[in-house]
Design a protein around this motif. Sequence first.
Motif, mmCIF file in Angstrom:
data_model
loop_
_atom_site.group_PDB
_atom_site.id
_atom_site.type_symbol
_atom_site.label_atom_id
_atom_site.label_comp_id
_atom_site.label_asym_id
_atom_site.label_seq_id
_atom_site.Cartn_x
_atom_site.Cartn_y
_atom_site.Cartn_z
ATOM 1 N N THR A 83 65.016 46.688 20.809
ATOM 2 C CA THR A 83 64.822 48.096 21.144
ATOM 3 C C THR A 83 63.460 48.305 21.780
ATOM 4 O O THR A 83 62.501 47.574 21.481
ATOM 5 C CB THR A 83 64.921 48.975 19.885
ATOM 6 N N GLU A 85 61.348 50.556 21.071
ATOM 7 C CA GLU A 85 60.403 50.863 20.001
ATOM 8 C C GLU A 85 59.918 49.582 19.315
ATOM 9 O O GLU A 85 58.723 49.421 19.047
ATOM 10 C CB GLU A 85 61.061 51.775 18.958
ATOM 11 N N ARG A 390 56.757 56.247 14.827
ATOM 12 C CA ARG A 390 57.579 57.452 14.652
ATOM 13 C C ARG A 390 59.073 57.133 14.619
ATOM 14 O O ARG A 390 59.843 57.806 13.936
ATOM 15 C CB ARG A 390 57.259 58.458 15.760
ATOM 16 N N ALA A 391 59.478 56.094 15.342
ATOM 17 C CA ALA A 391 60.896 55.711 15.332
ATOM 18 C C ALA A 391 61.304 55.039 14.027
ATOM 19 O O ALA A 391 62.492 54.841 13.776
ATOM 20 C CB ALA A 391 61.186 54.768 16.498
ATOM 21 N N ARG A 396 64.937 59.117 9.598
ATOM 22 C CA ARG A 396 65.951 58.744 10.593
ATOM 23 C C ARG A 396 67.313 58.483 9.965
ATOM 24 O O ARG A 396 68.346 58.630 10.628
ATOM 25 C CB ARG A 396 65.493 57.529 11.400
ATOM 26 N N ASN A 401 69.712 58.786 13.148
ATOM 27 C CA ASN A 401 69.012 58.398 14.376
ATOM 28 C C ASN A 401 68.427 56.998 14.181
ATOM 29 O O ASN A 401 67.219 56.791 14.236
ATOM 30 C CB ASN A 401 67.914 59.414 14.690
ATOM 31 N N THR A 403 67.435 52.981 14.508
ATOM 32 C CA THR A 403 66.727 52.250 15.565
ATOM 33 C C THR A 403 67.556 51.095 16.113
ATOM 34 O O THR A 403 67.451 50.754 17.279
ATOM 35 C CB THR A 403 65.377 51.736 15.020
#
Length: 413
Positions: A83, A85, A390-391, A396, A401, A403
């Motif tokens: 990813t 992130e 933050r991810a 999350r 949401n 990752t």
Amino acid sequence: MPLRLLRFALSKKYPEPRMFRVHDRLRKTYDVVIIGGGGHGLASAYYLARDYGITNVAVLEKGYIGGGNTGRNTTIIRSNYLTPEGVAFYDQSVKLFEDLSQDFDLNIFYSTRGHFTLAHTDSALRTMRWRAEVNKHLGVESEVVGPEEVKKACPPIDITCGGHAPILGALYHAPGAVARHDAVAWGYGRGADKRGVEIHQRTEVLGIDVEGGRVKGVQTSRGYISTRKVLCAVAGSTPRITQMVGLRTPIYVHPLQAMVTEPLKPWLDTILVSGSLHVYVSQSDRGELVMGASLDPYEVQSTRSTLDFVEGLAAHMLDLFPFLSNVKVNRQWAGMADMTPDFAPIMGKTPIEGFYLDAGWGTWGFKATPVCGKTMSYTVANDQDHELIRAFSLSRFAEFNLTGEKGAASVGH
């Protein structure tokens, strides 16, 4: 024997200083309490003191420094994740690792080797291409290579893997490296201690006092501490600590085992990983082959090791390197891997004010040590999540949401 070592051995006038101080008692109050004296906890303390001038910090370790997962990993460092992130996060860690020896004035034996993630199927090769494109887009050096490049970099390898799973290609990550895990932990510990941080070994956290939704203090085996900020960095012991503040997480814990062989003459210059065979291997500076495999398939919060692991890993190693059949295994061990559903960490603030979490590292915690220290120290000092993490927030999972780092965890699943 080196002259310098002989001089210190025979002289009472020039004793070698201790790596850090031993404190007889805890203070009544600290600005920050860090639970966990491994790489992540010590790195956070180091950067809190160095970058933000926050030195009234206590690092509490139930056992001894680096005795948890920091001392139970295979020391591989890389940033070739899946990813955006994840790639950006681990790339920053690699850059920090490169300067640690100079920063600490201590040799951490950082060695850039190059990292091959082997592909044995067409679907695996497609994933390697995907990862390579994400890496290149973010300026990280990764490329897909054919079996001939793998053979050139590691001539002893059997490209056919005994006919069971022929190597079709690999993702080559030139910055892939290894380092000494104990040197990293002690370097951060010494640096934090020099700046005024207190490190307390054999100090168990028994409870965390929460009042009105925020942290008030910590009860330890050596007394009570008043504090407004607590950072939890305890890897496989995370569920036990989060229960103390009434915080639920999706973390589940599996044993992760590794082993080393007797020392051999240097022959493996690179790092090899095979997700299909569940093998990762490098050769240490002492000549040992450092090897690991996938998680044990059961949830057990224990560091026991098993014969089943050795037999399975040895068989797959012989698929890659048949000539190792007479090499002896010197020792094996296990760590407790704190896994998350999307194979990415949980970092930053939590619903409990003043309680910060650095967890969910599974099979990739060591390589993130410096960047975790940098980002978590920023988060604690400013009471605001660093942009790089933050991810990875706990929220999350409630927001659906995720990752989605599973495809880059190699043999972690």
